[in-house]
Motif scaffolding. Sequence first.
Motif, PDB file in Angstrom:
ATOM      1  N   LEU A  63       5.266  -5.607   5.443  1.00 34.57           N
ATOM      2  CA  LEU A  63       6.183  -4.907   4.545  1.00 34.57           C
ATOM      3  C   LEU A  63       6.447  -3.487   5.028  1.00 34.57           C
ATOM      4  N   ALA A  64       5.375  -2.754   5.328  1.00 35.63           N
ATOM      5  CA  ALA A  64       5.529  -1.366   5.770  1.00 35.63           C
ATOM      6  C   ALA A  64       6.289  -1.271   7.086  1.00 35.63           C
ATOM      7  N   THR A  65       5.998  -2.178   8.026  1.00 43.21           N
ATOM      8  CA  THR A  65       6.666  -2.155   9.336  1.00 43.21           C
ATOM      9  C   THR A  65       8.143  -2.497   9.204  1.00 43.21           C
ATOM     10  N   THR A  66       8.462  -3.485   8.374  1.00 41.28           N
ATOM     11  CA  THR A  66       9.858  -3.897   8.200  1.00 41.28           C
ATOM     12  C   THR A  66      10.693  -2.781   7.590  1.00 41.28           C
ATOM     13  N   VAL A  67      10.169  -2.154   6.540  1.00 43.91           N
ATOM     14  CA  VAL A  67      10.904  -1.066   5.887  1.00 43.91           C
ATOM     15  C   VAL A  67      11.042   0.120   6.829  1.00 43.91           C
ATOM     16  N   CYS A  68       9.998   0.415   7.580  1.00 43.17           N
ATOM     17  CA  CYS A  68      10.054   1.519   8.550  1.00 43.17           C
ATOM     18  C   CYS A  68      11.130   1.264   9.601  1.00 43.17           C
ATOM     19  N   TRP A  69      11.196   0.036  10.093  1.00 49.21           N
ATOM     20  CA  TRP A  69      12.218  -0.313  11.093  1.00 49.21           C
ATOM     21  C   TRP A  69      13.619  -0.201  10.506  1.00 49.21           C
ATOM     22  N   ALA A  70      13.823  -0.676   9.280  1.00 47.71           N
ATOM     23  CA  ALA A  70      15.138  -0.624   8.640  1.00 47.71           C
ATOM     24  C   ALA A  70      15.589   0.824   8.436  1.00 47.71           C
ATOM     25  N   GLU A  71      14.675   1.687   8.027  1.00 47.61           N
ATOM     26  CA  GLU A  71      15.040   3.096   7.836  1.00 47.61           C
ATOM     27  C   GLU A  71      15.386   3.760   9.165  1.00 47.61           C
ATOM     28  N   TYR A  72      14.634   3.421  10.200  1.00 52.99           N
ATOM     29  CA  TYR A  72      14.922   3.986  11.523  1.00 52.99           C
ATOM     30  C   TYR A  72      16.312   3.567  12.003  1.00 52.99           C
ATOM     31  N   VAL A 105      -7.551 -10.810   5.211  1.00 55.42           N
ATOM     32  CA  VAL A 105      -6.655 -10.740   6.375  1.00 55.42           C
ATOM     33  C   VAL A 105      -5.209 -10.970   5.944  1.00 55.42           C
ATOM     34  N   LEU A 106      -4.998 -11.928   5.029  1.00 51.69           N
ATOM     35  CA  LEU A 106      -3.649 -12.205   4.536  1.00 51.69           C
ATOM     36  C   LEU A 106      -3.064 -10.971   3.855  1.00 51.69           C
ATOM     37  N   ASN A 107      -3.872 -10.306   3.016  1.00 49.61           N
ATOM     38  CA  ASN A 107      -3.405  -9.102   2.339  1.00 49.61           C
ATOM     39  C   ASN A 107      -2.994  -8.023   3.334  1.00 49.61           C
ATOM     40  N   ILE A 108      -3.828  -7.833   4.357  1.00 46.94           N
ATOM     41  CA  ILE A 108      -3.532  -6.814   5.368  1.00 46.94           C
ATOM     42  C   ILE A 108      -2.251  -7.156   6.118  1.00 46.94           C
ATOM     43  N   VAL A 109      -2.091  -8.431   6.485  1.00 51.11           N
ATOM     44  CA  VAL A 109      -0.892  -8.849   7.229  1.00 51.11           C
ATOM     45  C   VAL A 109       0.368  -8.667   6.387  1.00 51.11           C
TER      46      VAL A 109
END
Length: 372
Positions: free
Chosen positions: A48-57, A39-43
Amino acid sequence: MCFAMSKVKFLNLFNWLFVSPVHVDNARGELIAKQRNRVLNIVVIASLATTVCWAEYVFIINNYEVATGSIATVVTFLKYAFNILLLFAVIFHLVRHGSDVVAVCNALIAVDQTIYAIQCPRRHCSFHFASLKLTLALVFLWRTLFAAYQLILQWYYEKVSITVSIIVSGNCSVELSLDLNTTFITFLGMYLSQCYEHLRLILKKNDNRLQMAVYEVLIRLDTFKRRLAHTFGFLLLVLVLEHFVVSSIHAFLLIVLIYMSENDISVIINAGMLLAHIAIFYTLAYFYDSIKVKEAELKNALKTMQYSNIEHQSIDQKDFYDLINLKLMMESPKITACGLFEINLEVFYNVFAAIITYIVILFQFRSFETSP
């Protein structure tokens, strides 16, 4: 202990790096792979993916003209978006096949223990994966240098914003996570290949009892291959796509930088990133191609042994050899990317040829950019 501590530490390393849900423990003197920090790995990866996606947007919305100012910039952001999409695919694999990965690692440990029990002499029991460690170290080095260089470059020309810092460092982390997944699967393929090689060395002892034991391990290895193909087929497809697209983009950017006579550091960094992707993908293809080669050599050794003393064989031995023949004539399970194509060196060469075609297409788009 048959499954050497170096291999245990190497497997556990992927768990600490948020790649694998597997952690190998020594329970009462017996090694067993257990699920830990899944669960920790998934979180962590999802964050990471969500943060980078938001920054690029945010960056594209606020700096649309800059983000679409040239084909080189556009393909760079497309690479970022594609890597994030693939990282979400990795998360999906971790959610769906986490327990299957544990089962694969336990099967690997069981095969290793069986080989150790029948090996003679013991000196043949060593497994080597120094090349994989070297590849992993070089990947870490280039990712770190690339992230540092991009941040220094942004700071030198203009004060770098938090958004740009997140995009640059975050995408390096995303690509590193994908590379670590490739390395983890490569380790399993490398180990399987070396298992076939060690079994072939055992047969050189020319002992009928060893031959029967080797045949039983061969059956186990076929089962292990089926599990490996079932568990990692989707992830293999994802990683092959990632290396194809990202290698194409880095090759395109490298040619553009050389054509525009940009500074040597940019050329070196992009060349290093391209070589890192090619090296990782080639290592994956090479060791999975080696599985087929080593398995064929082992089967040939089995066939040679059964005809070496045919006049002295008992009826039971001949019946056993007939059983071996039937097994050897059956098609061995293949490790494929979701059944679409087998993972081997031929795939690497085909992808390399497709990269050249993709670069030509990108340059055609660039011609529209430079035309009035």
